[in-house]
Motif scaffolding. Structure first.
Motif, PDB file in Angstrom:
ATOM      1  N   SER A  26       0.851  -1.192   0.000  1.00 21.02           N
ATOM      2  CA  SER A  26       0.000   0.000   0.000  1.00 21.02           C
ATOM      3  C   SER A  26       0.884   1.239   0.000  1.00 21.02           C
ATOM      4  O   SER A  26       1.992   1.225   0.538  1.00 21.02           O
ATOM      5  CB  SER A  26      -0.909   0.026   1.231  1.00 21.02           C
ATOM      6  OG  SER A  26      -1.772  -1.088   1.244  1.00 21.02           O
ATOM      7  N   ARG A  27       0.365   2.306  -0.599  1.00 22.10           N
ATOM      8  CA  ARG A  27       1.113   3.565  -0.681  1.00 22.10           C
ATOM      9  C   ARG A  27       0.429   4.643   0.156  1.00 22.10           C
ATOM     10  O   ARG A  27      -0.782   4.864   0.017  1.00 22.10           O
ATOM     11  CB  ARG A  27       1.201   4.026  -2.137  1.00 22.10           C
ATOM     12  CG  ARG A  27       1.787   2.988  -3.099  1.00 22.10           C
ATOM     13  CD  ARG A  27       3.298   3.085  -3.182  1.00 22.10           C
ATOM     14  NE  ARG A  27       3.876   2.009  -3.967  1.00 22.10           N
ATOM     15  CZ  ARG A  27       3.960   1.992  -5.299  1.00 22.10           C
ATOM     16  NH1 ARG A  27       3.469   2.993  -6.006  1.00 22.10           N
ATOM     17  NH2 ARG A  27       4.534   0.972  -5.912  1.00 22.10           N
ATOM     18  N   PHE A  28       1.194   5.308   0.979  1.00 22.23           N
ATOM     19  CA  PHE A  28       0.717   6.473   1.715  1.00 22.23           C
ATOM     20  C   PHE A  28       0.977   7.706   0.853  1.00 22.23           C
ATOM     21  O   PHE A  28       2.095   7.898   0.355  1.00 22.23           O
ATOM     22  CB  PHE A  28       1.435   6.607   3.054  1.00 22.23           C
ATOM     23  CG  PHE A  28       1.061   5.559   4.061  1.00 22.23           C
ATOM     24  CD1 PHE A  28       0.018   5.780   4.950  1.00 22.23           C
ATOM     25  CD2 PHE A  28       1.749   4.352   4.125  1.00 22.23           C
ATOM     26  CE1 PHE A  28      -0.336   4.811   5.890  1.00 22.23           C
ATOM     27  CE2 PHE A  28       1.407   3.380   5.051  1.00 22.23           C
ATOM     28  CZ  PHE A  28       0.353   3.607   5.940  1.00 22.23           C
ATOM     29  N   ILE A  29      -0.042   8.535   0.681  1.00 19.53           N
ATOM     30  CA  ILE A  29       0.078   9.688  -0.220  1.00 19.53           C
ATOM     31  C   ILE A  29      -0.313  10.986   0.491  1.00 19.53           C
ATOM     32  O   ILE A  29      -1.054  10.977   1.475  1.00 19.53           O
ATOM     33  CB  ILE A  29      -0.808   9.518  -1.470  1.00 19.53           C
ATOM     34  CG1 ILE A  29      -2.291   9.381  -1.065  1.00 19.53           C
ATOM     35  CG2 ILE A  29      -0.366   8.306  -2.278  1.00 19.53           C
ATOM     36  CD1 ILE A  29      -3.274   9.459  -2.222  1.00 19.53           C
ATOM     37  N   ALA A  38      -0.464  15.653  -0.283  1.00 17.31           N
ATOM     38  CA  ALA A  38      -0.137  16.844  -1.064  1.00 17.31           C
ATOM     39  C   ALA A  38       0.482  17.906  -0.156  1.00 17.31           C
ATOM     40  O   ALA A  38       0.761  19.025  -0.588  1.00 17.31           O
ATOM     41  CB  ALA A  38      -1.409  17.398  -1.723  1.00 17.31           C
ATOM     42  N   ASP A  39       0.736  17.535   1.093  1.00 18.64           N
ATOM     43  CA  ASP A  39       1.276  18.446   2.107  1.00 18.64           C
ATOM     44  C   ASP A  39       2.794  18.287   2.166  1.00 18.64           C
ATOM     45  O   ASP A  39       3.298  17.231   2.543  1.00 18.64           O
ATOM     46  CB  ASP A  39       0.650  18.110   3.464  1.00 18.64           C
ATOM     47  CG  ASP A  39       1.049  19.076   4.557  1.00 18.64           C
ATOM     48  OD1 ASP A  39       2.051  19.802   4.382  1.00 18.64           O
ATOM     49  OD2 ASP A  39       0.381  19.083   5.604  1.00 18.64           O
ATOM     50  N   PRO A  40       3.565  19.335   1.823  1.00 16.94           N
ATOM     51  CA  PRO A  40       5.031  19.218   1.838  1.00 16.94           C
ATOM     52  C   PRO A  40       5.613  18.962   3.224  1.00 16.94           C
ATOM     53  O   PRO A  40       6.752  18.498   3.346  1.00 16.94           O
ATOM     54  CB  PRO A  40       5.504  20.568   1.282  1.00 16.94           C
ATOM     55  CG  PRO A  40       4.349  21.496   1.470  1.00 16.94           C
ATOM     56  CD  PRO A  40       3.119  20.654   1.358  1.00 16.94           C
ATOM     57  N   ALA A  41       4.844  19.234   4.276  1.00 13.69           N
ATOM     58  CA  ALA A  41       5.346  19.024   5.640  1.00 13.69           C
ATOM     59  C   ALA A  41       5.334  17.552   6.038  1.00 13.69           C
ATOM     60  O   ALA A  41       5.984  17.165   7.008  1.00 13.69           O
ATOM     61  CB  ALA A  41       4.504  19.832   6.638  1.00 13.69           C
ATOM     62  N   ILE A  42       4.616  16.737   5.286  1.00 15.20           N
ATOM     63  CA  ILE A  42       4.529  15.316   5.622  1.00 15.20           C
ATOM     64  C   ILE A  42       5.594  14.553   4.841  1.00 15.20           C
ATOM     65  O   ILE A  42       5.553  14.461   3.618  1.00 15.20           O
ATOM     66  CB  ILE A  42       3.129  14.751   5.300  1.00 15.20           C
ATOM     67  CG1 ILE A  42       2.068  15.453   6.155  1.00 15.20           C
ATOM     68  CG2 ILE A  42       3.089  13.240   5.528  1.00 15.20           C
ATOM     69  CD1 ILE A  42       0.643  15.045   5.834  1.00 15.20           C
ATOM     70  N   GLN A  43       6.567  14.008   5.565  1.00 20.14           N
ATOM     71  CA  GLN A  43       7.666  13.269   4.944  1.00 20.14           C
ATOM     72  C   GLN A  43       7.739  11.821   5.412  1.00 20.14           C
ATOM     73  O   GLN A  43       8.426  11.005   4.793  1.00 20.14           O
ATOM     74  CB  GLN A  43       8.993  13.976   5.242  1.00 20.14           C
ATOM     75  CG  GLN A  43       9.094  15.382   4.680  1.00 20.14           C
ATOM     76  CD  GLN A  43       9.062  15.403   3.150  1.00 20.14           C
ATOM     77  OE1 GLN A  43       9.633  14.511   2.494  1.00 20.14           O
ATOM     78  NE2 GLN A  43       8.402  16.396   2.575  1.00 20.14           N
ATOM     79  N   GLY A  44       7.059  11.504   6.498  1.00 23.95           N
ATOM     80  CA  GLY A  44       7.081  10.139   7.036  1.00 23.95           C
ATOM     81  C   GLY A  44       5.843   9.883   7.862  1.00 23.95           C
ATOM     82  O   GLY A  44       5.032  10.788   8.100  1.00 23.95           O
ATOM     83  N   LEU A  45       5.699   8.655   8.341  1.00 25.01           N
ATOM     84  CA  LEU A  45       4.493   8.288   9.088  1.00 25.01           C
ATOM     85  C   LEU A  45       4.342   9.099  10.374  1.00 25.01           C
ATOM     86  O   LEU A  45       3.213   9.434  10.772  1.00 25.01           O
ATOM     87  CB  LEU A  45       4.526   6.789   9.414  1.00 25.01           C
ATOM     88  CG  LEU A  45       4.514   5.836   8.220  1.00 25.01           C
ATOM     89  CD1 LEU A  45       4.535   4.388   8.711  1.00 25.01           C
ATOM     90  CD2 LEU A  45       3.305   6.086   7.325  1.00 25.01           C
ATOM     91  N   ALA A  46       5.445   9.430  11.036  1.00 26.10           N
ATOM     92  CA  ALA A  46       5.365  10.197  12.278  1.00 26.10           C
ATOM     93  C   ALA A  46       4.774  11.586  12.048  1.00 26.10           C
ATOM     94  O   ALA A  46       4.164  12.172  12.957  1.00 26.10           O
ATOM     95  CB  ALA A  46       6.747  10.312  12.921  1.00 26.10           C
ATOM     96  N   ASP A  47       4.929  12.105  10.827  1.00 29.33           N
ATOM     97  CA  ASP A  47       4.405  13.438  10.504  1.00 29.33           C
ATOM     98  C   ASP A  47       2.894  13.464  10.350  1.00 29.33           C
ATOM     99  O   ASP A  47       2.292  14.534  10.188  1.00 29.33           O
ATOM    100  CB  ASP A  47       5.048  13.964   9.215  1.00 29.33           C
ATOM    101  CG  ASP A  47       6.558  14.108   9.333  1.00 29.33           C
ATOM    102  OD1 ASP A  47       7.035  14.442  10.432  1.00 29.33           O
ATOM    103  OD2 ASP A  47       7.255  13.875   8.323  1.00 29.33           O
ATOM    104  N   LEU A  48       2.264  12.293  10.375  1.00 30.82           N
ATOM    105  CA  LEU A  48       0.807  12.230  10.218  1.00 30.82           C
ATOM    106  C   LEU A  48       0.062  12.624  11.484  1.00 30.82           C
ATOM    107  O   LEU A  48      -1.138  12.907  11.437  1.00 30.82           O
ATOM    108  CB  LEU A  48       0.387  10.809   9.814  1.00 30.82           C
ATOM    109  CG  LEU A  48       0.821  10.351   8.419  1.00 30.82           C
ATOM    110  CD1 LEU A  48       0.479   8.870   8.233  1.00 30.82           C
ATOM    111  CD2 LEU A  48       0.143  11.191   7.342  1.00 30.82           C
ATOM    112  N   THR A  95       5.692   3.507   1.815  1.00 27.71           N
ATOM    113  CA  THR A  95       5.133   2.266   1.274  1.00 27.71           C
ATOM    114  C   THR A  95       5.209   1.192   2.350  1.00 27.71           C
ATOM    115  O   THR A  95       6.223   1.092   3.056  1.00 27.71           O
ATOM    116  CB  THR A  95       5.912   1.816   0.027  1.00 27.71           C
ATOM    117  OG1 THR A  95       5.811   2.826  -0.982  1.00 27.71           O
ATOM    118  CG2 THR A  95       5.363   0.510  -0.530  1.00 27.71           C
ATOM    119  N   THR A  96       4.155   0.411   2.476  1.00 29.38           N
ATOM    120  CA  THR A  96       4.134  -0.641   3.499  1.00 29.38           C
ATOM    121  C   THR A  96       5.061  -1.791   3.131  1.00 29.38           C
ATOM    122  O   THR A  96       5.419  -1.963   1.959  1.00 29.38           O
ATOM    123  CB  THR A  96       2.719  -1.227   3.662  1.00 29.38           C
ATOM    124  OG1 THR A  96       2.368  -1.926   2.451  1.00 29.38           O
ATOM    125  CG2 THR A  96       1.697  -0.163   3.966  1.00 29.38           C
TER     126      THR A  96
END
Length: 296
Positions: A126-129, A131-141, A225-226
């Motif tokens: 699965s792909r995590f997507i 459009a927010d430039p501040a999100i670079q990894g899962l912790a940023d969610l 990506t998972t």
């Protein structure tokens, strides 16, 4: 004894002998009667109904030729409807995700049979997507709005949720809001329109949307990506005549990418080829569902 009486008795003996012969073949006749003249097929609605119909049409025509049965595809409105239709004998064959198969296995008392999967489904992702430039990894969610696909989707909900939890992210606790788009292509639309700051969908649909230019990867991008897991398969009801089951399985396995007419069918299914699968391949999915609290 008159000749007419003798003739009647001879006729009765011949009738009795014929009846006995029919009775001796009754298992064969009952097996033939059990073979469905119509192969009723459906699929989990992980994409738009028109797209599912477009993808299935040539495959359905091929299956009809290969099995000698009329193939009827019936779209459904939600994932649960496919599981219930298999369990209540309204379908013979269904395209299921890994989690939906596990649900079908439980709902049918373990009788649903996973026949084949695409070779790609043995290592699906699965792909995590976003459009927010501040999100670079899962912790940023954390603190962000997020969209899954359908609640029963393996690649759009269950496995991404499982891997988020493995990374220390609890969606209901850590996300600002959690939404369910209902389908993979709808998740991309949610993120592109700003209805969610991030989302997740299966890799196959993401790649198709990029290839067909229905998403601009310079605006909506993949940031994670998972790990791989088993996913989609074609499942049949467990009470079908074994000869019918074998015909269906053989038809899928016979699809040859070296043949142009078969290659077109495989490409619509986003498959390099189909391979045999078995129930134990989805034990990990069941364990993940229990860990995520979606199964007891």
């Amino acid at each position: 004894m008159t000749s007419s009486t003798t003739a009647r008795r001879a006729a009765l003996r011949r009738f009795a002998a014929a009846a006995a012969a029919v009775a001796s073949f009754s298992p064969l006749l009952s097996t033939q009667a059990a073979e469905p003249q119509v192969l009723r097929v459906s699929a989990i609605p992980d994409e738009a109904p028109t797209e599912l119909q477009r993808k299935f049409k040539p495959l359905g025509e091929y299956l009809s030729q290969a099995t000698g049965m009329k193939v009827v595809f019936t779209p459904v409105t939600d994932y649960a409807a496919v599981v219930e239709s298999l369990a209540t004998r309204k379908l013979e064959l269904a395209w299921l995700g890994g989690f939906t198969y596990v649900q079908a296995r439980i709902r049918t008392g373990g009788t649903a049979i996973p026949l084949v999967q695409r070779e790609e489904d043995a290592r699906f992702t699965s792909r995590f997507i976003t459009a927010d430039p501040a999100i670079q990894g899962l912790a940023d969610l954390k603190g962000k709005t997020f969209a899954f696909g359908a609640p029963s989707s393996t690649s759009g909900s269950l496995m991404p949720r499982y891997f988020l939890q493995q990374a220390g992210v609890q969606p209901e606790r850590d996300f600002k809001t959690v939404a369910y788009s209902g389908a993979h292509d709808a998740t991309v639309a949610f993120v592109a329109a700003g209805k969610a700051q991030a989302g997740v969908l299966n890799a196959s649909v993401w790649d198709k949307l990029v290839e067909t230019k229905k998403v601009d990867p310079s605006k909506v991008r993949v940031f994670a990506t998972t790990p791989p897991y088993f996913d989609y398969n074609w499942t049949v009801r467990g009470d079908l005549d074994p000869a019918v089951v074998q015909k269906i399985k053989a038809a899928f396995l016979a699809l040859d990418p070296a043949k142009p007419e078969h290659k077109a069918i495989l490409e619509l299914q986003r498959a390099s080829r189909f391979i045999a699968t078995e129930p134990r391949n989805y034990d990990g999915i069941e364990d993940a569902a229990k860990t995520a609290g979606l199964l007891k």
